[in-house]
Write a protein that holds these residues in place. Structure first.
Motif, PDB file in Angstrom:
ATOM      1  N   ALA A   2       0.851  -0.989   0.040  1.00  0.00           N
ATOM      2  CA  ALA A   2      -0.085  -0.088   0.038  1.00  0.00           C
ATOM      3  C   ALA A   2       0.928   1.390  -0.061  1.00  0.00           C
ATOM      4  N   GLU A 186       4.648  -5.666  -4.099  1.00  0.00           N
ATOM      5  CA  GLU A 186       4.053  -5.563  -2.834  1.00  0.00           C
ATOM      6  C   GLU A 186       5.098  -5.990  -1.893  1.00  0.00           C
ATOM      7  N   SER A 208      -2.927   0.373  -6.393  1.00  0.00           N
ATOM      8  CA  SER A 208      -3.440   1.731  -5.948  1.00  0.00           C
ATOM      9  C   SER A 208      -2.628   2.323  -4.707  1.00  0.00           C
ATOM     10  N   GLY A 210      -3.623   3.698  -2.036  1.00  0.00           N
ATOM     11  CA  GLY A 210      -4.142   3.320  -0.665  1.00  0.00           C
ATOM     12  C   GLY A 210      -4.167   1.573  -0.311  1.00  0.00           C
ATOM     13  N   GLN A 211      -4.578   1.007  -1.478  1.00  0.00           N
ATOM     14  CA  GLN A 211      -4.877  -0.317  -1.146  1.00  0.00           C
ATOM     15  C   GLN A 211      -3.844  -1.239  -1.875  1.00  0.00           C
ATOM     16  N   SER A 214      -5.062  -5.226  -6.178  1.00  0.00           N
ATOM     17  CA  SER A 214      -6.539  -5.680  -5.941  1.00  0.00           C
ATOM     18  C   SER A 214      -6.044  -7.214  -5.775  1.00  0.00           C
TER      19      SER A 214
END
Length: 257
Positions: A2, A186, A208, A210-211, A214
């Motif tokens: 994130a 990640e 993204s 913020g997250q 997906s």
């Protein structure tokens, strides 16, 4: 991973890519010009515009009229504003064609829901300077090629094509069918940055702000790559992370030549 959000205050919809008024928006859609979104005021009687937008696969966003008043450069929006692209989008075939013409294995950047125009522009700029053959962005829940993105890209849009995917998951599947390996970024990666085999046909997938990635996108990735962190802050801005992975790919490919 994130990523940290860009600390700048998000801009309003950029005047440089706005088309307003019923007839202007309708003819823009009919002409086939690249349109990212159509904003429609609640209660506005412009069903023909909304229908034309949907026919072209353009998202229609219903919102309070005050939002359109704030967006409108002239104050005469008639209940509808279209946000057009600062640059025409390219096809996925175009991206692969560029790689083939360069005699290189594909190097592509995929943005999974980047919402900040400064981040997307910076990613496009890094992609161009690293010699990537194209950038892929999703149609929904992400920023398109606004004028703010074009400014942040600092001229790179003239040299690297951006493909807007109607369905990002399907586009990732197509890329894999064409022999491209998907490397998602990640923190809890299955492979370290310096062990990733970027010398093969590669798509670097950035999540993204913020997250991160997906769940569906992460599941489609062949590898999850982690960037080693030596400081006390354990995250990077999305555009910085993209640059790190891109130039490690450049290093790996230079060694392979």
């Amino acid at each position: 991973m994130a990523y940290e959000k860009n600390r700048r205050r998000p801009p309003r919809e950029d005047d440089g890519t706005l088309m307003e008024g019923r007839n202007a928006v309708l003819e823009t859609l009919r002409a086939g010009r690249a349109v990212d979104k159509v904003f429609v005021a609640e209660g506005a009687r412009i069903g023909d515009v909304a229908a034309e937008a949907r026919r072209h696969g353009v998202p229609v966003v219903t919102c309070d009229r005050r939002k359109l008043d704030h967006m409108s450069p002239t104050g005469n929006h008639q209940g509808v504003i279209a946000q057009t692209a600062a640059q025409e989008y390219v096809s996925l075939d175009d991206i692969f064609r560029v790689a083939e013409e360069c005699g290189e294995v594909p190097l592509i950047v995929v943005c999974d829901g980047i919402e900040d125009p400064h981040n997307l522009g910076a990613i496009i700029r890094s992609a161009e300077t690293a010699g990537a053959h194209g950038v892929v962005i999703p149609k929904r829940r992400a920023v398109g090629l606004t004028a703010a993105v074009a400014r942040a890209a600092a001229g790179a849009l003239a040299y690297v094509g951006v493909h807007k995917a109607n369905n990002l998951a399907a586009t990732l599947d197509e890329m894999k069918e064409r022999g491209v390996w998907l490397f998602g970024a990640e923190a809890d990666g299955t492979v370290g940055l310096y062990e990733a085999a970027f010398d093969r046909p590669t798509a670097i997938v950035i999540g993204s702000e913020g997250q991160g990635l997906s769940r569906l996108t992460r599941d489609k990735c062949d590898y999850i790559v982690s960037i080693p962190m030596r400081g006390r802050v354990n995250s990077l801005n999305a555009s910085n992370a993209a640059a790190v992975l891109l130039f490690e790919a450049v290093r790996r490919r230079t060694q392979a030549d």
